[in-house]
Each structure stands twice: as structure tokens, then as C-alpha cells.
Write an enzyme that holds these catalytic residues in place. Structure first.
Site, PDB file in Angstrom:
ATOM      1  CB  THR A  98      59.752  51.002  52.704  1.00 23.46           C
ATOM      2  OG1 THR A  98      58.717  51.764  52.084  1.00 23.46           O
ATOM      3  CG2 THR A  98      60.491  50.206  51.637  1.00 23.46           C
ATOM      4  CE  LYS A 173      57.866  52.631  48.748  1.00 21.02           C
ATOM      5  NZ  LYS A 173      57.705  53.048  50.147  1.00 21.02           N
ATOM      6  CE  LYS A 241      63.954  52.278  55.456  1.00 19.76           C
ATOM      7  NZ  LYS A 241      62.529  52.060  55.092  1.00 19.76           N
TER       8      LYS A 241
END
Length: 288
Positions: A98, A173, A241
């Protein structure tokens, strides 16, 4: 006809199970991760070890990466000994980390200049989905490249959808992570409420998991919370993140997402308490 050799870089919580499923499907595999000891079981099961990223690039026709952070992705792909600079012309590179949609577009363009095919194909489903070969895979890049790689991707996932040009997989995503962020808060608050109200949380889960409140997190992570199991299916540090990337992208799009901002701040508090390597279900500890 012998199947093509697959390279796999990043053999962590999810990457290891994904690599194992590729081998079970009959593909020769060459792998690399920063700590060789963590891959020893895969080596014993038949995986060839590559000492460096470049060694994997030399030995494979298709290479999957599943690393931690966008900085790791950039190093693995664009460093002097990275994949784009060392892979053979015609190689297919699939980044399943990701990461940033902007970086995905940068990698795609860099690959084009070298005659290398690059896809961004992040996944969802955690350690359970990785083990069971049942991941959701969101693919961005050239559609003809996706069609070539579809049989391989189906060894890893059960819900594989081409989303569009380079970066589209990463954008999808981020949609996934936005939905999870609010849902995890709701799951944890629901369990906290059940306990405070004097209910049996396991019975509560039986009632609400199959109704309108049902979700992956409620079905798979809430039972872990009740068992005191905070081992990572997905690390808190990696979710932080992801949420930072979301907020960077929403700012660029002129959007304000207070739910994502709240989730990020709660997880950052846990990380400051030393829980960054716990699973996302450890959010429950915020209320404890």
C-alpha cells in the site's frame, strides 16, 4: 510447459503466506527479504534465495514486491540496484505494497522507459486472506498487463478487479483504508460498551456480526480482541502510514475527512506507547 519463475521481495506477515501460495500453485520462486532468517522456512520448502534485489531481478520474469513504506518501494524500484534499473526488458513488476498513487505513476513511467511492465496491485484481507489465498487485489496499470498476470494473481486472491490506469489500484486501496479506519473505531467502542453494560461480549458478537453491523473487522478481529490477541495481521505502524497517505491525497483533492484524522490520531497515541508493531485490533487498548 514449465511456469515462469516468480520473484518475491518482502516476506513479512503477509508476504510469506503469499509467496507460499505461489509455490503451492507450481511456480518456481526466488525470494528476498532483509532478514534471511525470517525466510528460512520458505527456503526449506523449496524457495530459491536471492541475496539482493538485483539477484531477484536477474532470476525472475515476474517480480512481486510487498514491502513496508513508500520510501522502501522507491528504493527497491528506483535505487541504483533497484528493479527498474536491473530487471530485463519485458519483465513484469507488481507492487502490492500500500503506497502512494503518485509513486505508482512514477514507477509505471520509469518502467515504460526501460521496456518493463509495472502494475500497482495493493491487497486487502490481512494475514487470514493471505494464508487462504483469498485476498482482495486492486489493480492499476495497463489492462493488457493485468490480463497477462491474472492467472498468477488468482493464486493470491479471490476478488481481483482491474481498476484503471497506473495509480488506480493505490487509490482504490485508500478507499478501503478509509472504510476500515472508521469501522475499527466502531468495533472497539462496541466491545467497550458491551463490557461496561454488563453484557457477555461473545454473545453480543453472535447477535451483531450477522446483521447490518457485520464487517471483516467485526468477524475476524473482534474475537482476537476478546482473546487478548493483539498479534499483527496488519501492523499499526503500517496503518498510520496508510492514513497519512490518505490525508495527503484528500488534501490534494480538496476534501476534509475528520474520521480519518481521528483514527490516525488514536493510532499514533498507541504507537507512542510502543504498540506500533501490534495489530490494528490493538486500538481497543486506547479505552483500557
Amino acid at each position: 510447459m514449465q511456469k515462469q519463475t516468480i520473484g518475491f521481495i518482502g516476506l513479512g506477515v503477509m508476504g510469506k503466506s503469499m509467496a507460499r501460495n505461489i509455490m503451492k500453485a507450481g511456480y518456481p520462486l526466488i525470494g528476498y527479504t532483509r532478514t534471511k532468517e525470517k525466510a528460512q522456512d520458505l527456503i526449506e520448502e523449496g524457495m530459491q534465495w536471492g541475496d539482493t534485489v538485483e539477484a531477484v531481478a536477474r532470476g525472475a520474469q515476474i517480480i512481486i514486491t510487498m514491502v513496508g513504506f513508500p520510501t522502501d518501494v522507491e528504493e527497491v524500484y528506483l535505487g541504483d540496484h533497484g528493479l527498474v534499473n536491473t530487471a530485463k526488458k519485458g519483465t513484469y513488476l507488481i507492487d502490492m505494497t500500500t503506497s502512494s498513487p503518485k509513486l505508482a505513476k512514477k514507477l509505471y513511467k520509469a518502467g515504460q522507459e526501460k521496456g518493463i511492465h509495472v502494475l500497482d496491485a495493493p491487497v486487502s484481507g490481512g494475514d487470514i486472506g493471505a494464508r487462504n489465498g483469498a485476498l482482495a487485489i486492486m489493480v492499476g496499470g495497463a489492462q493488457e498487463d493485468y490480463e497477462v498476470l491474472s492467472p498468477l494473481l488468482h493464486t493470491l486472491g479471490s476478488n481481483i478487479i482491474y481498476q484503471g490506469t497506473a495509480g488506480a489500484g493505490q487509490h482504490t486501496k485508500l478507499c478501503n483504508q478509509i472504510a476500515i479506519a472508521g469501522n475499527m473505531i466502531g468495533v472497539c467502542e462496541s466491545l467497550v460498551y458491551a463490557k461496561r453494560a454488563g453484557l457477555d461480549p461473545e454473545n453480543v458478537l453472535k447477535s451483531i456480526s450477522g446483521g447490518a453491523a457485520g464487517s471483516f473487522s467485526l468477524t475476524n478481529l473482534a474475537p482476537r480482541i476478546l482473546q487478548g490477541d493483539y498479534e499483527p495481521g496488519f501492523y499499526i505502524k503500517h496503518f498510520i502510514k496508510d492514513l497519512k497517505i490518505v490525508l495527503d491525497e484528500t488534501e490534494a483533492l480538496g476534501l476534509d475527512f475528520p474520521g480519518v484524522s481521528l483514527a490516525k490520531s488514536l493510532y499514533e497515541e498507541l504507537a507512542e506507547e510502543g504498540l506500533g508493531d501490534s495489530g490494528t485490533q490493538a486500538l481497543y487498548k486506547y479505552w483500557k
